[in-house]
Scaffold this motif. Structure first.
Motif, PDB file in Angstrom:
ATOM      1  N   ARG A 179       0.834  -1.198   0.000  1.00 35.30           N
ATOM      2  CA  ARG A 179       0.000   0.000   0.000  1.00 35.30           C
ATOM      3  C   ARG A 179       0.875   1.258   0.000  1.00 35.30           C
ATOM      4  O   ARG A 179       0.626   2.206  -0.744  1.00 35.30           O
ATOM      5  N   CYS A 180       1.904   1.281   0.845  1.00 39.34           N
ATOM      6  CA  CYS A 180       2.789   2.435   0.907  1.00 39.34           C
ATOM      7  C   CYS A 180       3.582   2.578  -0.393  1.00 39.34           C
ATOM      8  O   CYS A 180       3.766   3.703  -0.889  1.00 39.34           O
ATOM      9  N   TRP A 181       4.056   1.456  -0.939  1.00 42.07           N
ATOM     10  CA  TRP A 181       4.757   1.488  -2.230  1.00 42.07           C
ATOM     11  C   TRP A 181       3.862   2.101  -3.300  1.00 42.07           C
ATOM     12  O   TRP A 181       4.289   2.970  -4.070  1.00 42.07           O
ATOM     13  N   TRP A 182       2.607   1.660  -3.339  1.00 43.79           N
ATOM     14  CA  TRP A 182       1.684   2.157  -4.360  1.00 43.79           C
ATOM     15  C   TRP A 182       1.428   3.644  -4.175  1.00 43.79           C
ATOM     16  O   TRP A 182       1.425   4.416  -5.136  1.00 43.79           O
ATOM     17  N   LEU A 183       1.196   4.076  -2.934  1.00 45.69           N
ATOM     18  CA  LEU A 183       0.899   5.480  -2.676  1.00 45.69           C
ATOM     19  C   LEU A 183       2.074   6.384  -3.042  1.00 45.69           C
ATOM     20  O   LEU A 183       1.894   7.448  -3.645  1.00 45.69           O
ATOM     21  N   LEU A 184       3.276   5.990  -2.667  1.00 47.25           N
ATOM     22  CA  LEU A 184       4.444   6.792  -3.034  1.00 47.25           C
ATOM     23  C   LEU A 184       4.614   6.855  -4.542  1.00 47.25           C
ATOM     24  O   LEU A 184       4.905   7.916  -5.106  1.00 47.25           O
ATOM     25  N   THR A 185       4.421   5.728  -5.216  1.00 48.98           N
ATOM     26  CA  THR A 185       4.528   5.713  -6.669  1.00 48.98           C
ATOM     27  C   THR A 185       3.426   6.556  -7.291  1.00 48.98           C
ATOM     28  O   THR A 185       3.669   7.322  -8.236  1.00 48.98           O
ATOM     29  N   TYR A 186       2.221   6.436  -6.757  1.00 57.75           N
ATOM     30  CA  TYR A 186       1.088   7.236  -7.230  1.00 57.75           C
ATOM     31  C   TYR A 186       1.398   8.724  -7.110  1.00 57.75           C
ATOM     32  O   TYR A 186       1.009   9.518  -7.976  1.00 57.75           O
ATOM     33  N   CYS A 187       2.100   9.090  -6.054  1.00 60.16           N
ATOM     34  CA  CYS A 187       2.430  10.499  -5.810  1.00 60.16           C
ATOM     35  C   CYS A 187       3.753  10.917  -6.446  1.00 60.16           C
ATOM     36  O   CYS A 187       4.290  11.974  -6.111  1.00 60.16           O
TER      37      CYS A 187
END
Length: 281
Positions: free
Chosen positions: A105-113
């Motif tokens: 989830r954190c990986w996805w959010l950082l990548t999303y941002c």
């Protein structure tokens, strides 16, 4: 900053980098659905220098009409990442104690941002500890970072988009197979799945020791679910956590085009009684 070749890093490789003095920002995002806070476990033992990031306040918005775990407010997420020492140029490695679900989830959010160099510790804290690698109970007070979110770098689906993917492309349901079938539903008030979705449980992407399957094995698994090398793929789960774990697995496998995540997932889908439900079987 070099582009990260893989979203995963092994415990052995990470330890070698740390021993070589490479600057790495370590984030402990341990959390488990329905369990008590993992903060005491973090306080007792974490990777040396790893900052604590609270899942409920930093990686999720308030539950409600958007589902159980909607996207956090961008400003809130930025501030949490800065407090943990993250800057845009940082090499970030994130881990947890629960099968890499919150870490994904954190990986996805950082990548999303827009962050370009973030990896998940493959196997998480359990494998790190099993190898006898260093842990610490020392308090961590990272220097504040200057992370600034940039325009979204990943695709997000709403309910209409998920239905459209199920009809014309591929929509994977990352929940356990029994919940997909409408059996043993103990989390959400309505059982079943989005019509046209394909069952692809997220935790089947892992080996017994918690590491992800090798890329070729993951590719074979997704190909069996109809995911071709350049297919459009959408993914959802109960509330967007296992969906992001599957998005990570798809990235590792190198199949499909950029994965689109229905963040609200089933917990949002069922808020409208007019949306169709397939199942229970």
């Amino acid at each position: 900053m070099a582009t990260t070749p893989s979203p995963l890093v092994s415990a052995e490789r990470l330890q070698a980098r740390l021993e070589d003095g490479e600057p790495v920002v370590l984030l402990d995002v341990s959390w488990q659905l329905g369990a008590e806070s993992q903060r005491p476990a973090y306080d007792a033992a974490h990777l040396p220098g790893a900052a604590w990031v609270d899942f409920e306040t930093a990686l999720s918005g308030e539950p409600g009409a958007g589902g159980r775990h909607p996207l956090p407010d961008v400003a809130t997420f930025e501030d949490a990442m800065r407090a943990a020492g993250v800057s845009n140029e940082s090499h970030v490695v994130v881990y947890d104690r629960w099968r890499s679900l919150p870490a994904s989830r954190c990986w996805w959010l950082l990548t999303y941002c827009g962050h370009e160099c973030v990896q998940v510790l493959d196997g998480g804290f359990p494998r790190w500890e099993s190898l006898g690698l260093p842990v610490s109970d020392a308090a961590v007070s990272p220097s504040r970072g200057n992370f600034v979110a940039t325009p979204p770098g990943l695709d997000v689906l709403d309910a209409d988009g998920a239905a459209e993917y199920a009809e014309r492309a591929i929509l994977l349901d990352a929940r356990p197979a029994d919940r997909f079938r409408g059996e043993n539903e103990t989390v959400d008030p309505v059982a079943g799945h989005i019509p046209g979705a394909v069952s692809a449980p997220a935790l089947a992407n892992l080996q017994e020791d918690g590491r992800f399957l090798p890329p070729d094995d993951l590719a074979m698994r997704f190909t069996a679910h109809g995911v071709e090398p350049h297919a459009e793929v959408g993914v959802y789960c109960g509330s967007g956590v296992q969906a992001m774990h599957t998005a990570l697995a798809l990235e590792v496998a190198g199949v499909g085009s950029q994965t689109a995540v229905y963040v609200g997932s089933w917990s949002h889908w069922i808020t409208d009684p007019d949306r169709p439900v397939a199942g229970p079987a």
